[in-house]
Design a protein around this motif. Structure first.
Motif, PDB file in Angstrom:
ATOM      1  N   GLU A 256      -7.165   0.338 -10.677  1.00  0.00           N
ATOM      2  CA  GLU A 256      -7.524   0.753  -9.383  1.00  0.00           C
ATOM      3  C   GLU A 256      -8.935  -0.222  -9.581  1.00  0.00           C
ATOM      4  N   SER A 257      -9.829  -0.358 -10.239  1.00  0.00           N
ATOM      5  CA  SER A 257     -10.979  -0.921 -10.438  1.00  0.00           C
ATOM      6  C   SER A 257     -11.069  -2.330 -10.140  1.00  0.00           C
TER       7      SER A 257
ATOM      8  N   CYS B 190       0.671  -1.218   0.120  1.00  0.00           N
ATOM      9  CA  CYS B 190       0.100   0.011   0.078  1.00  0.00           C
ATOM     10  C   CYS B 190       0.774   1.248   0.047  1.00  0.00           C
TER      11      CYS B 190
ATOM     12  N   ARG C 122      -3.460  -5.551  -4.777  1.00  0.00           N
ATOM     13  CA  ARG C 122      -4.665  -5.035  -4.864  1.00  0.00           C
ATOM     14  C   ARG C 122      -5.508  -6.117  -5.060  1.00  0.00           C
TER      15      ARG C 122
ATOM     16  N   HIS D 272     -10.388  -5.539  -8.141  1.00  0.00           N
ATOM     17  CA  HIS D 272      -9.747  -6.198  -6.898  1.00  0.00           C
ATOM     18  C   HIS D 272     -10.079  -7.902  -6.696  1.00  0.00           C
TER      19      HIS D 272
ATOM     20  N   TRP E 223     -11.949   5.383  -9.454  1.00  0.00           N
ATOM     21  CA  TRP E 223     -10.953   4.142  -8.733  1.00  0.00           C
ATOM     22  C   TRP E 223     -12.080   2.981  -8.763  1.00  0.00           C
ATOM     23  N   ASP E 224     -13.357   3.066  -8.468  1.00  0.00           N
ATOM     24  CA  ASP E 224     -14.079   2.146  -8.302  1.00  0.00           C
ATOM     25  C   ASP E 224     -15.174   1.845  -9.291  1.00  0.00           C
TER      26      ASP E 224
ATOM     27  N   TYR F 167      -4.252   5.694  -3.364  1.00  0.00           N
ATOM     28  CA  TYR F 167      -4.384   5.046  -4.327  1.00  0.00           C
ATOM     29  C   TYR F 167      -5.578   4.036  -4.062  1.00  0.00           C
ATOM     30  N   SER F 168      -5.648   3.605  -2.717  1.00  0.00           N
ATOM     31  CA  SER F 168      -6.655   2.670  -2.196  1.00  0.00           C
ATOM     32  C   SER F 168      -6.865   2.969  -0.536  1.00  0.00           C
ATOM     33  N   TYR F 169      -7.826   2.470  -0.126  1.00  0.00           N
ATOM     34  CA  TYR F 169      -8.006   2.860   1.361  1.00  0.00           C
ATOM     35  C   TYR F 169      -6.891   2.409   2.226  1.00  0.00           C
ATOM     36  N   GLU F 170      -6.011   1.436   2.014  1.00  0.00           N
ATOM     37  CA  GLU F 170      -5.076   0.864   2.821  1.00  0.00           C
ATOM     38  C   GLU F 170      -3.859   1.690   2.989  1.00  0.00           C
TER      39      GLU F 170
ATOM     40  N   GLY G 277     -12.210  -6.710   1.890  1.00  0.00           N
ATOM     41  CA  GLY G 277     -11.377  -5.776   1.323  1.00  0.00           C
ATOM     42  C   GLY G 277      -9.825  -6.173   2.098  1.00  0.00           C
TER      43      GLY G 277
END
Ligand code: OSB
Ligand code: MG
Length: 368
Positions: free
Chosen positions: A239-240, A49, A265, A242, A218-219, A55-58, A95
């Protein structure tokens, strides 16, 4: 595989040069490493991360929390038949894929040693040499960017990726194409645009890019599908995606034509192999993305890049592009043809440099 001990540490590693994307600039990495001891063997994993939840929530702190309070207690003391079994055990946690990947991937490292195989072979890899590209961040001037591109092309890298954002895009691509009309070129927007920018994004078509990576949310998948219908440049999703299910849905609705696979990711080798298989069944090319990893994460990326569907050059490049001194021996090097020779040694194929790791460590916690 009976897990006897797990150690978490955070390293501070200054980058040789800052790395800037549409969401910000990184100058020093905070890298969480995980060391797992089982059956007299040691495996390593890296949390990939960013420092901040952009970039992501992590972040290193969310990963530390999820590992310490959930994933490590669930793994420790148990006897796992295969490294992929922890993936199933970790599923109730929604997640936090980068935290999960660090632990699962360390078990893959141990499994490779137990079976006397290079990690690349254990995960199903076939390539002995992988094609490499570079990702070049936003610079302070176009002239500086052009100089960097020139250096990377001269070093042999097979394709150049540049970061773009509003204000640093068409003007930059124009300058690159004027100076380097023939290089394999792509752009990564890290979600800097929306469908309202359609007319602007259409202008990218004249630079005949290999692909544009993650132009929209991103999502998001749906707007990417709408955009892909209106531009010629192939969209690559980062990003999209997972999971393998995300990949299937994206391809079903035409949200993109290429997928960037990042181990962190998607949550580790098990999920990454599934994403690879979903794409391969549809003849969709994939490549391995990077997250400014230390040598440990880099070694995992190399192993994954040997799967047969990884037909495009990835963002897996030489250690020295990021680090004054990496934490593995030997460091990752790239040939003059822009390839990495996949190590044939058992396990990771690179030896973690324990002294160097200790020197860079700023916090440490272990569990038995
Ligand atoms: O979007 O691929 C990305 C680095 C940090 C966060 C996101 C991305 C990147 C890169 C660098 O592009 C890839 C590398 O490790 O070389
Ligand atoms: Mg990207």
């Amino acid at each position: 595989m009976k897990i006897g001990r797990i150690e978490l540490r955070e390293l501070q590693m200054p980058l040789v040069h800052f790395f800037e994307t549409s969401f910000g600039r990184t100058t020093t990495r905070r890298i969480v490493l995980l060391r797992v001891d089982a059956d007299g063997l040691t495996g390593w994993g890296e949390v990939t991360c960013g420092e901040l939840p952009f970039y992501s929530y992590e972040t290193p702190d969310t990963a530390w929390h999820i590992l310490r309070d959930f994933l490590i207690p669930w793994t420790l003391g148990k006897d796992w038949a295969a490294p992929g079994d922890v993936e199933l055990r970790f599923r109730p946690i929604r997640g936090h894929n980068m935290a999960k990947a660090a632990l699962e991937n360390a078990l893959w490292d141990i499994a490779a040693q137990q079976q006397n195989l290079p990690l690349a072979k254990l995960v199903g890899g076939t390539l002995e040499e992988i094609p490499c590209g570079v990702s070049i961040g936003i610079q302070t001037s176009i002239a500086e960017l052009l100089d960097k591109i020139e250096r990377e092309v001269a070093a042999g890298y097979q394709r150049i990726k540049v970061k773009v954002k509003p204000g640093w895009d068409v003007n930059v691509l124009e300058a690159i194409r004027t100076r380097f009309p023939r290089i394999l070129l792509m752009a990564d927007a890290n979600s800097a645009y929306s469908l309202a920018d359609l007319a602007h994004l259409k202008e990218f078509d004249r630079f005949y890019l290999m692909m544009i990576e993650q132009p929209l949310g991103w999502d998001d998948l749906l707007d990417h599908a709408k955009l892909q219908k209106q531009i010629a440049t192939p969209i690559c999703l980062d990003e999209s995606i997972h999971s393998a299910d995300d990949a299937r849905k994206a391809l079903e609705i035409g949200a993109g034509k290429i997928i960037n696979i990042k181990l962190g990711r998607v949550g580790g080798f098990t999920a990454a192999r599934e994403v690879h298989d979903v794409c391969r069944a549809r003849n969709v090319p994939v490549w391995c993305g990077g997250m400014l990893e230390s040598g440990i994460g880099r070694a995992h990326n190399i192993a994954m890049s040997t799967l047969p569907g990884f037909t495009l050059p990835g963002d897996v490049s030489a250690s020295k592009r990021y680090w004054e001194e990496d934490i593995i021996d030997p460091e990752v090097t790239v040939s003059a043809q822009g390839t990495i020779h996949v190590p044939q040694a058992v396990g990771l194929g690179y030896t973690p440099n324990l002294q160097r790791i200790e020197k860079l460590t700023v916090r440490k916690e272990w569990f038995e």
